[in-house]
Write an enzyme that holds these catalytic residues in place. Sequence first.
Site, PDB file in Angstrom:
ATOM      1  N   PRO A 309      -1.705  -5.822  11.014  1.00 30.83           N
ATOM      2  CA  PRO A 309      -0.299  -5.597  10.813  1.00 30.83           C
ATOM      3  C   PRO A 309       0.243  -4.382  11.446  1.00 30.83           C
ATOM      4  CG  PRO A 309      -1.618  -5.228   9.059  1.00 30.83           C
ATOM      5  CD  PRO A 309      -2.614  -5.825  10.043  1.00 30.83           C
ATOM      6  N   PHE A 310      -0.409  -3.370  11.469  1.00 31.79           N
ATOM      7  CA  PHE A 310       0.056  -2.123  12.009  1.00 31.79           C
ATOM      8  C   PHE A 310      -0.596  -1.625  13.595  1.00 31.79           C
ATOM      9  CE2 PHE A 310       0.069  -1.781   7.370  1.00 31.79           C
ATOM     10  CZ  PHE A 310       1.315  -1.874   7.165  1.00 31.79           C
ATOM     11  N   GLU A 342      -4.467  -0.303   8.612  1.00 29.90           N
ATOM     12  CA  GLU A 342      -3.957   0.446   7.341  1.00 29.90           C
ATOM     13  C   GLU A 342      -2.568   0.953   7.482  1.00 29.90           C
ATOM     14  OE1 GLU A 342      -6.074   4.053   4.930  1.00 29.90           O
ATOM     15  OE2 GLU A 342      -7.191   3.304   6.562  1.00 29.90           O
ATOM     16  N   LYS A 368     -10.023   1.804   1.322  1.00 34.88           N
ATOM     17  CA  LYS A 368     -11.302   2.356   1.018  1.00 34.88           C
ATOM     18  C   LYS A 368     -12.269   1.426   0.418  1.00 34.88           C
ATOM     19  CE  LYS A 368     -12.269   5.730   2.372  1.00 34.88           C
ATOM     20  NZ  LYS A 368     -12.707   6.257   3.779  1.00 34.88           N
TER      21      LYS A 368
END
Length: 566
Positions: A309-310, A342, A368
């Site tokens: 997504p990023f 992330e 995490k």
Amino acid sequence: MIAPDNIKKVHPTKTPSVQNRWRFGGLPAAEFLPLLQRYLTMQDSRAQWQLVWLNNDGRPVIGLLPKVIWHVYFNDNSHSLIPITVPIYKIIKTCRDNNNSVTTAYMSYTDWQDALISYSKHYETVYNAPVSINSESIKPSYHHGLMGFIGYDITAFELSPAAEIQPVTQPFAAMGHYDIYLTPTDNEKYWALNIEITDTDDELDNPKLAALISYLDTLDNKLSAIDRANEPTDSLAPLILTAKWHKSDYQQAFAQAQCYLQQGDCYQINLTQAWQGSLVTSNNLNENATTITKLIDYLPDLHRNTQAPFAGYIGISTLENDSSKTDSSDNINFELLSCSPELFFTFIKASNTDGNTASHHIRTKPIKGTRPRGMNAEQDLTLMQQLTASDKDRAENVMIVDLLRNDLGKYAKTGSVKVPELFAIESFSNVHHMVSTITAKLKVDAHPLAVLFGSLPAGSITGTPKKRAVEIISELEADARGAYCGTMGYMNFDGSGQWNVLIRTLQAHISSSTTREVSLWAGGGITVASDCDDEYQECLDKVGNLLNVLRQADSIQQTFIETNWA
């Protein structure tokens, strides 16, 4: 002069006009981008194209030909006669004008931050854009501002000069004012060209913009006319990356990390390791020519596999162009290709209840906790449930949540820091991740760029306490991380924006006239409860799919560009 209907005009108080648009053969951005970069540099190798692509969680943007771009490099202060108490960096500023004028300044990290804030405030005033988002839950999009990256090394050294970061020849950071950019139309069938101007700008008369539109028209026509199923292509050479550390090296670093944890230096240390290799030069169908393989050439296969997504890409050109070079695109001396899942920060400018004012809100989603995807649905569910129930992973996650709450507390209005979601599971192509969400409302005097600069490096890739963690990381890892574990994204001039954490990220830089070195890193948070074998395997789980994609590289349709479109 460019015809008015070829652009999107954004005047201080006017609504954007109709835009020109192209299909580019219906290709997704990740497949279209390598063709765009290669074609533009073939047409004009001296133009500062400086392409950047941000997937932006499904709202992609492609920036090109920036109005201004800043490149930040290591500056050797060792020969200074005056004691240096604050690190000073070499900052090269290139402007889009007839001469691509270049100026060099020497300033600190904080001074550069302040210069960018001042620049952004100026353009926010010039454009005086109305608040386009009235809810803090809506995702922002790029609509004029800065795009680029800030690497880990410069931020770690700023946090603690005791962290002995090794100097590197690649840029520490790059930030560009992208007032020319492509975005998908509402139905996502076309790409629209956006050119942001003011009433006082002369940019419409710039021949570079007229040439750009001509290039895009030609590229669109060529891509639409090509039968890609029957078009000959070059085979993209496999990119083999090998681990710099043997498992015994990782075990030694892990044991040292445990010593620091046991004696109370940190609660968590993010230990990472690198895989390295080199890009190769390959022959194409024209026997008299060669193709210099770029990192961007692997983007289609990587994004097809990860759908991160990023994700993002930026290619940075050399400052000097050599007319003797045979490949017009080989002036790119640094590439950053991220398949990041992330989110670091989302900044949202939302209307207040009075309807007349607005506030900045921030959202962060640290990762995490990791498990691999299963071989079948039953195994996949079992692994997901194991992660959900893991006390160890929950403990690691909440440590980073508390660290980020503390980081945001310096900039947030009292009582506004919230944790609306804790220990959620998000699934990606190769792994499941444990993700939490923290939100806050920023103080009126907290500029989003100051929040971004001041919160780096991200807690999820350092550990806690952060300052001591980066010092231990520099000792254990020895090599500079470069851009890895920094951030990439955009900040609109109104303070809205989105930034990732640069994990699952490849870097390529020129180490000699013929060699382009590539690195890929992976790691994880180490606590006293960590098992060395499990942590080592987690590194492999995180980048195993990327290594396989690079090793089994598919073909890329670039030959027809070089043979038919020159």
